[in-house]
Scaffold this active site. Structure first.
Site, PDB file in Angstrom:
ATOM      1  N   LYS A  58       0.839  -1.203   0.000  1.00  0.00           N
ATOM      2  CA  LYS A  58       0.000   0.000   0.000  1.00  0.00           C
ATOM      3  C   LYS A  58       0.872   1.250   0.000  1.00  0.00           C
ATOM      4  O   LYS A  58       1.933   1.281   0.630  1.00  0.00           O
ATOM      5  CB  LYS A  58      -0.919  -0.024   1.226  1.00  0.00           C
ATOM      6  CG  LYS A  58      -1.980   1.071   1.239  1.00  0.00           C
ATOM      7  CD  LYS A  58      -2.901   0.917   2.451  1.00  0.00           C
ATOM      8  CE  LYS A  58      -3.955   2.016   2.506  1.00  0.00           C
ATOM      9  NZ  LYS A  58      -4.861   1.862   3.659  1.00  0.00           N
TER      10      LYS A  58
ATOM     11  N   SER B 272      -9.714   2.057   2.895  1.00  0.00           N
ATOM     12  CA  SER B 272      -8.839   2.802   2.012  1.00  0.00           C
ATOM     13  C   SER B 272      -7.846   1.925   1.245  1.00  0.00           C
ATOM     14  O   SER B 272      -7.206   2.399   0.301  1.00  0.00           O
ATOM     15  CB  SER B 272      -8.065   3.832   2.835  1.00  0.00           C
ATOM     16  OG  SER B 272      -7.235   3.207   3.800  1.00  0.00           O
TER      17      SER B 272
ATOM     18  N   SER C 178     -10.047  -0.385   7.052  1.00  0.00           N
ATOM     19  CA  SER C 178      -9.464  -0.190   5.716  1.00  0.00           C
ATOM     20  C   SER C 178      -8.761  -1.400   5.116  1.00  0.00           C
ATOM     21  O   SER C 178      -8.354  -1.355   3.958  1.00  0.00           O
ATOM     22  CB  SER C 178      -8.493   0.996   5.741  1.00  0.00           C
ATOM     23  OG  SER C 178      -9.196   2.205   5.820  1.00  0.00           O
TER      24      SER C 178
END
Length: 485
Positions: free
Chosen positions: A79, A154, A178
């Protein structure tokens, strides 16, 4: 059949039998990215040259030495809020558009120690603020199951890349859901570890008392492999816990006889869709058939979790994001006449709307006239939410419920309504506030879109969470379903 349909243990066996090379795995990843990422748009940056060179080096090490890392040769995506030396890290924000870190996050270093191969960086909601990955300044990531729907957020890029077969595993971060929410939306396995289980050093901070890095994978077994590799105390992170890291893989016995499951009535009540409710009830029947028992319980303060979370996380974000000022690194405006103007214009131009909304909310909550009424009160409610979990765990081994109230929603459907968007995390947020571990595993489809089963455990008891998740996975075929791209 893709090589990535194999689990880590199977891939490692194929490598050692010389039926495949590590270079083949890396090649498979980049070929798949080339084939589908123009549709999915999960990746922000690729590290192809270094990855291919490292794969060749590891190929030579198959015979060259007897000891190999836990993730030897496994391709992985990271990420974009986890810093990677020499590979651009932007947090999907314009304000960090050209940020090239000079160090690796501890989790990235641990992946390297385990001899995993980093493929690239994955899209996300800007600074991890969002539930749909629509807040990225760079790309609009799509759900591989239906390209008209969101992948969640997210960590939407991390979940979508695994679901689309671009990488077999990825790292995400979870502040209010997330990892688990996008894992649910994309039909993969995502774990938020106990707060403190995994070092946050090198994770660009959103809300420091809530953020936690965790793995996203196709199977529970692979998830346990990744957590094994990245867990443990870290002198660079004072919030990492000095507790023993158990052998998570040894907990995957398939035996849950006598296990006591709590099902909060709040997790199956108002606001939770019929499909999500029915999929959880069906999952509970499977777990009953495996010898577990379940009872309905109450987490009475969970109804305050959403408001508590947004006050606390926004307050922490207001402080954490003050460092992005156009002076030290990142974006700097050209439209400033003085220093104060430079700060204002840089932040106004560099941050997206959602980030600015939360900074303003947090600054308001921390202001002198409202600190006691909002921030301090939210901290007290957080304590009550944590106590609810502690009370339930005195009698039960795990808590089970849906990960999300509904399957993935259409792109653009909730962008004009922040409260509806925030409510997507209503079932995951309490877990972060309590600091306990939670996993999402696939438990069915609704109109062709995945649904997730959330299994929540006691502090530092990821082993039991994995045991239940693995037993459920082995008794069903939900994890075998794949999107057609």
């Amino acid at each position: 059949m893709s090589l990535f349909d194999h689990k880590i243990t199977e891939l490692k066996q194929l490598i050692h039998k010389k039926e495949i090379k590590i270079s083949d795995l890396v090649d498979e990843s980049y070929k798949r990215i080339q084939a589908v990422d123009d549709k999915v748009q999960a990746f922000l940056a690729l590290d192809e040259e270094r990855a291919r060179a490292y794969a060749k080096e590891l190929d030579e090490a198959v015979d060259g030495r007897s000891e190999h890392g836990l993730l030897f040769g496994m391709p992985i995506g990271v990420k974009d809020n986890i810093v990677t030396k020499g590979l651009r890290t932007t947090c999907s924000s314009k304000i960090l558009e050209n940020f090239d870190p000079i160090y690796d996050a501890t989790v990235v270093q641990r992946l390297q120690d385990a001899e995993a191969v980093t493929i690239g960086k994955l899209n996300m909601d800007e600074f991890a603020m969002g539930s749909s990955t629509e807040n990225s300044a760079y790309k609009l990531t799509k759900n591989p199951w239906n390209l008209d729907t969101v992948p969640g957020g997210s960590s939407g890029g991390s979940a979508a890349a695994v679901a689309a077969g671009e990488v077999p595993f990825s790292l995400g971060s979870d502040t209010g859901g997330s990892i688990r929410q996008p894992a649910s939306f994309c039909g993969v396995v995502g774990l938020k570890p106990t707060y403190g289980r995994v070092s946050r050093y090198g994770l660009v901070a959103f809300a420091s008392s809530l953020d936690q890095i965790g793995p996203i994978t196709r199977t529970v077994e692979d998830n346990a492999f990744l957590l094994q590799a990245i867990s443990g105390v870290d002198k660079m992170d004072s919030t990492s816990a000095n507790v023993d890291v158990p052998d998570f893989l040894s907990s995957l016995t398939g035996d849950i006889k006598g296990l006591k499951i709590a099902v909060p009535k709040e997790y199956l009540g108002e606001g939770v869709g019929k499909e999500a409710r029915e999929s959880v009830l069906a999952a509970l029947k499977v777990l009953e058939g495996l010898g577990a028992t379940w009872e309905e319980v109450s987490l009475p303060h969970s109804k305050y979790a959403l408001a508590t979370y947004y006050l606390l996380s926004s307050s922490e974000a207001s402080a954490n994001l003050a460092r992005f000022d156009g002076i030290r690194y990142g974006y700097r405006t050209d439209n400033a006449d003085n220093l104060i103007d430079l700060y204002k214009q840089t932040r106004a131009e560099g941050f997206g709307n959602e980030v600015k909304r939360r900074i303003m909310l947090g600054t308001f909550a921390l202001s002198s006239g409202y600190y006691d009424a909002y921030y301090k009160k939210a901290q007290k409610v957080r304590t009550l939410i944590k106590k609810d979990f502690e009370d339930v765990f005195e009698k039960y081994d795990v808590i089970v419920g849906p990960t999300t109230p509904t399957p993935a929603f259409k792109i653009g459907e909730n962008t004009k309504d922040p409260l509806t968007m925030y409510a997507n995390d209503i079932l995951t947020i309490p877990v972060n506030l309590a600091g306990v571990p939670g996993i999402s595993v696939p438990c069915g489809l609704a109109d062709g879109l995945p649904l997730g089963l959330q299994i929540i455990g006691k502090h530092f008891d990821e082993s039991t969470v994995y045991r239940v998740a693995h037993a459920f996975e082995q008794a069903t075929d939900h994890h075998k379903a794949k999107p057609e791209l």
